[in-house]
Design a protein around this motif. Structure first.
Motif, PDB file in Angstrom:
ATOM      1  N   GLU A  13     121.200  64.342  86.214  1.00 15.16           N
ATOM      2  CA  GLU A  13     121.239  65.866  86.263  1.00 15.16           C
ATOM      3  C   GLU A  13     119.873  66.306  85.871  1.00 15.16           C
ATOM      4  OE1 GLU A  13     125.653  67.229  85.272  1.00 15.16           O
ATOM      5  OE2 GLU A  13     124.616  66.092  83.620  1.00 15.16           O
ATOM      6  N   VAL A  14     119.179  65.668  84.983  1.00 16.14           N
ATOM      7  CA  VAL A  14     117.721  65.989  84.255  1.00 16.14           C
ATOM      8  C   VAL A  14     116.683  65.849  85.623  1.00 16.14           C
ATOM      9  CG1 VAL A  14     115.888  65.326  82.994  1.00 16.14           C
ATOM     10  CG2 VAL A  14     118.115  65.066  82.132  1.00 16.14           C
ATOM     11  N   LYS A  15     116.969  64.701  86.389  1.00 17.60           N
ATOM     12  CA  LYS A  15     116.207  64.594  87.566  1.00 17.60           C
ATOM     13  C   LYS A  15     116.267  65.722  88.518  1.00 17.60           C
ATOM     14  CE  LYS A  15     115.811  59.705  87.571  1.00 17.60           C
ATOM     15  NZ  LYS A  15     116.394  58.184  88.263  1.00 17.60           N
ATOM     16  N   ALA A  16     117.553  66.238  88.593  1.00 14.92           N
ATOM     17  CA  ALA A  16     117.806  67.164  89.552  1.00 14.92           C
ATOM     18  C   ALA A  16     117.237  68.671  89.179  1.00 14.92           C
ATOM     19  CB  ALA A  16     119.467  67.570  89.508  1.00 14.92           C
ATOM     20  N   VAL A  17     116.996  68.967  87.960  1.00 16.97           N
ATOM     21  CA  VAL A  17     116.577  70.035  87.357  1.00 16.97           C
ATOM     22  C   VAL A  17     114.960  69.844  87.493  1.00 16.97           C
ATOM     23  CG1 VAL A  17     115.969  71.304  85.400  1.00 16.97           C
ATOM     24  CG2 VAL A  17     118.284  70.836  85.774  1.00 16.97           C
ATOM     25  N   LEU A  18     114.456  68.813  87.075  1.00 16.89           N
ATOM     26  CA  LEU A  18     112.956  68.382  87.206  1.00 16.89           C
ATOM     27  C   LEU A  18     112.277  68.629  88.624  1.00 16.89           C
ATOM     28  CD1 LEU A  18     112.312  65.866  84.557  1.00 16.89           C
ATOM     29  CD2 LEU A  18     112.147  68.336  84.085  1.00 16.89           C
ATOM     30  N   ARG A  19     113.049  68.379  89.510  1.00 11.25           N
ATOM     31  CA  ARG A  19     112.720  68.315  90.922  1.00 11.25           C
ATOM     32  C   ARG A  19     112.415  69.943  91.194  1.00 11.25           C
ATOM     33  NH1 ARG A  19     116.277  63.625  92.292  1.00 11.25           N
ATOM     34  NH2 ARG A  19     118.145  65.311  92.539  1.00 11.25           N
ATOM     35  N   PHE A  43     109.905  63.427  79.258  1.00  9.72           N
ATOM     36  CA  PHE A  43     109.357  62.871  80.560  1.00  9.72           C
ATOM     37  C   PHE A  43     107.897  62.869  80.693  1.00  9.72           C
ATOM     38  CE2 PHE A  43     110.075  67.310  81.229  1.00  9.72           C
ATOM     39  CZ  PHE A  43     109.158  67.577  82.199  1.00  9.72           C
ATOM     40  N   THR A  44     107.281  62.250  81.797  1.00  6.42           N
ATOM     41  CA  THR A  44     105.957  61.924  82.038  1.00  6.42           C
ATOM     42  C   THR A  44     105.518  62.727  83.515  1.00  6.42           C
ATOM     43  OG1 THR A  44     105.659  60.265  80.423  1.00  6.42           O
ATOM     44  CG2 THR A  44     103.874  60.603  82.013  1.00  6.42           C
ATOM     45  N   PHE A  45     104.501  63.490  83.277  1.00 11.04           N
ATOM     46  CA  PHE A  45     104.060  63.896  84.708  1.00 11.04           C
ATOM     47  C   PHE A  45     102.519  64.063  84.904  1.00 11.04           C
ATOM     48  CE2 PHE A  45     102.785  67.525  87.601  1.00 11.04           C
ATOM     49  CZ  PHE A  45     103.396  67.048  88.715  1.00 11.04           C
ATOM     50  N   PHE A  46     102.046  62.877  85.594  1.00 12.99           N
ATOM     51  CA  PHE A  46     100.511  62.742  85.830  1.00 12.99           C
ATOM     52  C   PHE A  46     100.178  62.537  84.314  1.00 12.99           C
ATOM     53  CE2 PHE A  46     100.822  65.176  89.974  1.00 12.99           C
ATOM     54  CZ  PHE A  46     100.420  64.306  90.537  1.00 12.99           C
ATOM     55  N   ASP A  47     100.825  61.561  83.775  1.00 14.74           N
ATOM     56  CA  ASP A  47     100.102  60.823  82.382  1.00 14.74           C
ATOM     57  C   ASP A  47     100.205  61.879  81.333  1.00 14.74           C
ATOM     58  OD1 ASP A  47      99.696  58.394  83.647  1.00 14.74           O
ATOM     59  OD2 ASP A  47      97.728  59.103  84.159  1.00 14.74           O
ATOM     60  N   LYS A  48     100.649  62.909  81.293  1.00 17.76           N
ATOM     61  CA  LYS A  48     100.980  63.865  80.160  1.00 17.76           C
ATOM     62  C   LYS A  48     102.476  64.094  80.033  1.00 17.76           C
ATOM     63  CE  LYS A  48      99.658  68.443  78.615  1.00 17.76           C
ATOM     64  NZ  LYS A  48      98.781  69.701  79.009  1.00 17.76           N
ATOM     65  N   GLU A  49     102.879  63.988  78.697  1.00 18.42           N
ATOM     66  CA  GLU A  49     104.367  64.233  78.358  1.00 18.42           C
ATOM     67  C   GLU A  49     104.943  65.732  78.257  1.00 18.42           C
ATOM     68  OE1 GLU A  49     105.725  60.359  76.080  1.00 18.42           O
ATOM     69  OE2 GLU A  49     103.811  61.073  75.154  1.00 18.42           O
ATOM     70  N   TYR A  50     106.013  65.681  78.434  1.00 16.19           N
ATOM     71  CA  TYR A  50     106.688  66.974  78.313  1.00 16.19           C
ATOM     72  C   TYR A  50     108.054  66.789  77.735  1.00 16.19           C
ATOM     73  CZ  TYR A  50     103.079  68.571  81.542  1.00 16.19           C
ATOM     74  OH  TYR A  50     101.870  68.890  82.042  1.00 16.19           O
ATOM     75  N   ILE A  51     108.960  67.870  77.297  1.00 16.05           N
ATOM     76  CA  ILE A  51     110.004  67.918  76.845  1.00 16.05           C
ATOM     77  C   ILE A  51     110.786  68.843  77.598  1.00 16.05           C
ATOM     78  CG2 ILE A  51     111.449  68.739  74.880  1.00 16.05           C
ATOM     79  CD1 ILE A  51     110.100  65.892  74.134  1.00 16.05           C
ATOM     80  N   ILE A  52     112.253  68.588  77.748  1.00 19.46           N
ATOM     81  CA  ILE A  52     113.287  69.642  78.233  1.00 19.46           C
ATOM     82  C   ILE A  52     114.430  69.405  77.526  1.00 19.46           C
ATOM     83  CG2 ILE A  52     114.226  67.570  80.159  1.00 19.46           C
ATOM     84  CD1 ILE A  52     114.670  70.153  81.898  1.00 19.46           C
ATOM     85  N   LYS A  88     123.795  74.718  86.131  1.00 17.84           N
ATOM     86  CA  LYS A  88     125.405  74.843  85.735  1.00 17.84           C
ATOM     87  C   LYS A  88     125.544  76.092  84.634  1.00 17.84           C
ATOM     88  CE  LYS A  88     126.254  70.328  87.434  1.00 17.84           C
ATOM     89  NZ  LYS A  88     126.957  69.035  87.265  1.00 17.84           N
ATOM     90  N   SER A  89     126.363  75.586  83.715  1.00 17.36           N
ATOM     91  CA  SER A  89     126.670  76.313  82.506  1.00 17.36           C
ATOM     92  C   SER A  89     125.725  76.205  81.257  1.00 17.36           C
ATOM     93  CB  SER A  89     127.905  76.087  81.933  1.00 17.36           C
ATOM     94  OG  SER A  89     127.927  74.983  81.404  1.00 17.36           O
ATOM     95  N   LEU A  90     124.681  75.563  81.663  1.00 19.53           N
ATOM     96  CA  LEU A  90     123.575  75.517  80.640  1.00 19.53           C
ATOM     97  C   LEU A  90     122.224  76.176  80.813  1.00 19.53           C
ATOM     98  CD1 LEU A  90     124.096  71.597  80.179  1.00 19.53           C
ATOM     99  CD2 LEU A  90     125.044  73.124  78.785  1.00 19.53           C
ATOM    100  N   ASN A  91     121.716  76.427  79.622  1.00 18.93           N
ATOM    101  CA  ASN A  91     120.099  76.904  79.868  1.00 18.93           C
ATOM    102  C   ASN A  91     119.212  75.849  79.500  1.00 18.93           C
ATOM    103  OD1 ASN A  91     120.985  79.926  79.933  1.00 18.93           O
ATOM    104  ND2 ASN A  91     121.580  79.362  77.854  1.00 18.93           N
ATOM    105  N   TYR A  92     117.971  75.725  80.026  1.00 20.91           N
ATOM    106  CA  TYR A  92     117.041  74.728  79.717  1.00 20.91           C
ATOM    107  C   TYR A  92     115.785  75.357  79.494  1.00 20.91           C
ATOM    108  CZ  TYR A  92     115.619  74.892  84.949  1.00 20.91           C
ATOM    109  OH  TYR A  92     115.354  75.027  85.972  1.00 20.91           O
ATOM    110  N   LEU A  93     114.899  74.495  78.987  1.00 21.77           N
ATOM    111  CA  LEU A  93     113.403  74.905  78.389  1.00 21.77           C
ATOM    112  C   LEU A  93     112.652  73.820  78.615  1.00 21.77           C
ATOM    113  CD1 LEU A  93     112.210  76.881  75.469  1.00 21.77           C
ATOM    114  CD2 LEU A  93     111.520  74.459  75.824  1.00 21.77           C
ATOM    115  N   ILE A  94     111.448  73.861  79.163  1.00 18.10           N
ATOM    116  CA  ILE A  94     110.637  72.852  79.396  1.00 18.10           C
ATOM    117  C   ILE A  94     109.315  73.114  78.660  1.00 18.10           C
ATOM    118  CG2 ILE A  94     109.044  71.306  81.165  1.00 18.10           C
ATOM    119  CD1 ILE A  94     111.286  71.936  83.310  1.00 18.10           C
ATOM    120  N   SER A  95     108.765  72.291  77.766  1.00 19.51           N
ATOM    121  CA  SER A  95     107.522  72.667  77.115  1.00 19.51           C
ATOM    122  C   SER A  95     106.701  71.639  76.927  1.00 19.51           C
ATOM    123  CB  SER A  95     107.967  73.006  75.662  1.00 19.51           C
ATOM    124  OG  SER A  95     108.671  72.049  74.943  1.00 19.51           O
TER     125      SER A  95
END
Length: 310
Positions: A13-19, A43-52, A88-95
């Motif tokens: 599910e995390v992968k689905a959101v990040l896509r 998670f990592t994107f182009f060698d930089k780390e993020y949080i969801i 779905k029923s959740l909120n998410y935040l990426i930082s």
């Protein structure tokens, strides 16, 4: 009322959101420990780390974005918020992810050595410029406090009816958990009596400032995370830190804090009375939280401290 359980989110599910927001180059999706309200992954994107983070409470993460901008724009090492959304029923935040580990993971000696820097950052954070904001208590998505006064915030925070919040129906805790109504009422009356000393002061309050929300590389403090932001007396944050430092490290953080304020030439009028008011404010939240989470030992320890304050 059953103990609160943070949402369960699968890696798929995390992968689905990040896509929705990143290309297929997202890697190293990893669940993180800690956090009582949100399910958290790195998670990592182009060698930089993020949080969801994923949360099912109705308040959402809009306020987090405002606080992130408020603090990071004024030099406070706080993670920059990038994306808000719903799944779905959740909120998410990426930082962005701040490098380091939670302060509590380091040795006693390391934490003791870094405590002065923690207090320096706390002082700077409590003194950020609030610009055109107004109001007291919980910060809403517009960046304002929800109430016209600190007393209004206290009354609302402890009211029985708090629909669509973490505390909805909380009076049932008196019947279903270790929460004792006579103890709560006694501490609430004391809080109202001491809050007159806190009411004139309006600053940014982190709202959950302790070792689990402070990051370090073992040598220095790298950042602060997970604010439960409010406007009011900054001694609320000191009272939070004091409770956790005493519990885990048995250090007199208050005296170290006062020594630093004196060195900086900062006067804190009515410190004793304001600090007691801050301890009762935090304490009432803590009593409810510990009972709801079924952390009975923590409840009784906090209860005994609050009743012995005066």
């Amino acid at each position: 009322m059953a103990a609160y359980k943070k949402p369960t989110v699968e890696i798929s599910e995390v992968k689905a959101v990040l896509r929705k927001h990143f290309s297929s180059d997202v890697t190293a999706i990893t669940p993180l420990e800690g956090g009582n309200i949100s399910a958290v992954f790195s998670f990592t994107f182009f060698d930089k780390e993020y949080i969801i983070k994923f949360c099912d409470l109705a308040e959402g993460f809009e306020t987090n974005k405002f606080i992130s901008n408020l603090l990071s724009s004024q030099g406070i090492p706080f993670a920059r918020c990038m994306v808000l959304g719903n799944f779905k029923s959740l909120n998410y935040l990426i930082s962005e992810k701040i490098a380091g580990q939670i302060l509590n993971s380091f040795s006693y000696e390391q934490q003791h050595r870094m405590l002065p820097e923690v207090l320096q950052i706390l002082t700077r954070m409590n003194k950020v410029k609030l610009e055109a904001t107004k109001g007291y208590g919980m910060i809403n998505s517009s960046g304002n406090g929800t109430y016209n006064s600190w007393r209004e915030h206290i009354i609302a925070t402890n009211a029985e009816e708090q629909a669509d919040s973490f505390w909805e129906g909380w009076h049932s805790l008196f019947k279903t958990t270790c929460l004792e109504k006579d103890v709560f009422d006694e501490c609430y009356n004391r809080l109202l009596a001491y809050s007159i000393y806190n009411e004139p002061h309006r600053h940014f309050i982190h709202g959950d400032f302790h070792q689990y929300n402070i990051l370090s590389d073992g040598q220095r403090i790298t950042g602060v995370i997970d604010s439960n932001g409010k406007y009011g007396d900054f001694l609320i944050d000191l009272a939070t830190l004091d409770w956790h430092i005493k519990t885990h490290l048995n250090l007199d953080v208050v005296q170290i804090y006062l020594n630093y304020q004196q060195e900086m030439g900062i006067e804190i009028p009515n410190f004793k009375e304001r600090f007691i008011g801050a301890k009762y404010y935090n304490g009432l939240i803590g009593l409810r939280f510990y009972s709801k989470m079924e952390w009975n030992d923590s409840y009784y320890e906090l209860r005994d401290e609050l009743l012995s304050l005066i």
